[in-house]
Design a protein around this motif. Structure first.
Motif, PDB file in Angstrom:
ATOM      1  N   HIS A 138       0.849  -1.202   0.000  1.00  0.00           N
ATOM      2  CA  HIS A 138       0.000   0.000   0.000  1.00  0.00           C
ATOM      3  C   HIS A 138       0.880   1.247   0.000  1.00  0.00           C
ATOM      4  N   HIS A 184      -7.963  -0.730   4.797  1.00  0.00           N
ATOM      5  CA  HIS A 184      -6.899  -0.042   5.523  1.00  0.00           C
ATOM      6  C   HIS A 184      -7.228   1.445   5.497  1.00  0.00           C
ATOM      7  N   ALA A 222      -5.166  -0.922  -0.800  1.00  0.00           N
ATOM      8  CA  ALA A 222      -4.211  -1.702   0.002  1.00  0.00           C
ATOM      9  C   ALA A 222      -4.439  -3.189  -0.233  1.00  0.00           C
TER      10      ALA A 222
END
Length: 198
Positions: free
Chosen positions: A113, A182, A187
Motif C-alpha cells: 500500500h 486499511h 491496500a
C-alpha cells in the motif's frame, strides 16, 4: 412357572482407536526435533530465506527480503521519521547493503500500500537496484510523483496490478494480491507462493 427371558445386553460398539499421524507423515518432511522444527540437512530443497531489513520491532522502514536460491523479491520499502535525538536528519531509510551486494538476484519489488512507512524508501532503493515495481494504481501513482524529484539513470518499471491478480516472478515466486481494508485505499495483503510453501 413363568419363563424368565433374559434380555441380551447389547454390546457397545468398539471405539475406534484414532491413529496418531505424525507431522512427518502429513508433510513428507523429516523434522529434526533438536533444531526446533527445522528440516534436517537431509532435505534436498534449499532453504527459503526471509530477511527483514527494516520494520521489525520498530515503526517505519518496512522492508522484507524473500530469497530462494538465486532469486530475491522485496516486499515494501518504507522510511521512518527521525526522533528528537537525530538532529539534522530528515528521514531514515533501511540499510540497502545486502540488496546492493545481491542486486543481480533481485527480480521484483512488491508493494502492499501507499503509506510512507511502506513506500517512502523506494526512490532511494531504485538508485541501487533496477527491478520492476508491482503495486496497485494508487500506490504506484504516489511513487510516480516521488520519482519526479529523483533523477534516476533509467525509467522506473512500474507495473500496475489489481486485487485478485497473481503475478509470477522469476522461477520461484508467485504473488497474489488480496484486497484488505486499511486507512488508505488500494491496500493489499500478499500471498507469496514459493517452492517451500505459501
Amino acid at each position: 412357572a413363568k419363563k424368565q427371558t433374559k434380555k441380551a445386553k447389547k454390546s457397545a460398539p468398539a471405539k475406534e482407536e484414532k491413529k496418531q499421524v505424525s507431522a512427518e507423515e502429513k508433510t513428507g518432511w523429516s523434522w529434526n526435533k533438536k533444531k526446533r522444527g527445522r528440516p534436517t540437512s537431509a532435505s534436498k530443497n534449499p532453504p527459503l530465506k526471509i530477511i527483514p531489513l527494516g520494520g521489525l520491532g520498530e515503526i517505519g522502514k518496512n522492508l522484507t527480503v524473500y530469497e530462494y536460491e538465486n532469486e530475491i523479491i522485496i516486499v515494501d520499502c518504507g522510511m521512518a521519521f527521525p526522533d528528537d535525538e537525530m538532529l539534522g536528519i530528515d528521514l531514515v531509510i533501511p540499510d540497502f547493503t545486502y540488496l546492493k551486494d545481491n542486486a543481480d538476484k533481485v527480480r521484483a519489488i512488491v508493494l502492499t500500500h501507499g503509506h510512507e512507512d511502506h513506500i517512502g524508501g523506494i526512490p532511494y532503493l531504485l538508485r541501487e537496484v533496477n527491478a520492476p515495481v508491482y503495486g496497485t494504481l494508487l500506490t504506484l501513482g504516489i511513487i510516480k510523483n516521488k520519482l519526479l524529484e529523483f533523477k534516476l539513470p533509467f525509467d522506473a518499471d512500474l507495473r500496475v496490478v489489481s486485487a485478485g491478480d497473481t503475478v509470477k516472478i522469476g522461477n520461484s515466486f508467485a504473488v497474489e494480491f488480496i484486497h484488505v481494508n486499511h486507512s488508505i485505499a488500494d491496500a493489499c495483503a500478499l500471498c507469496i507462493d514459493t517452492p517451500m510453501g505459501k
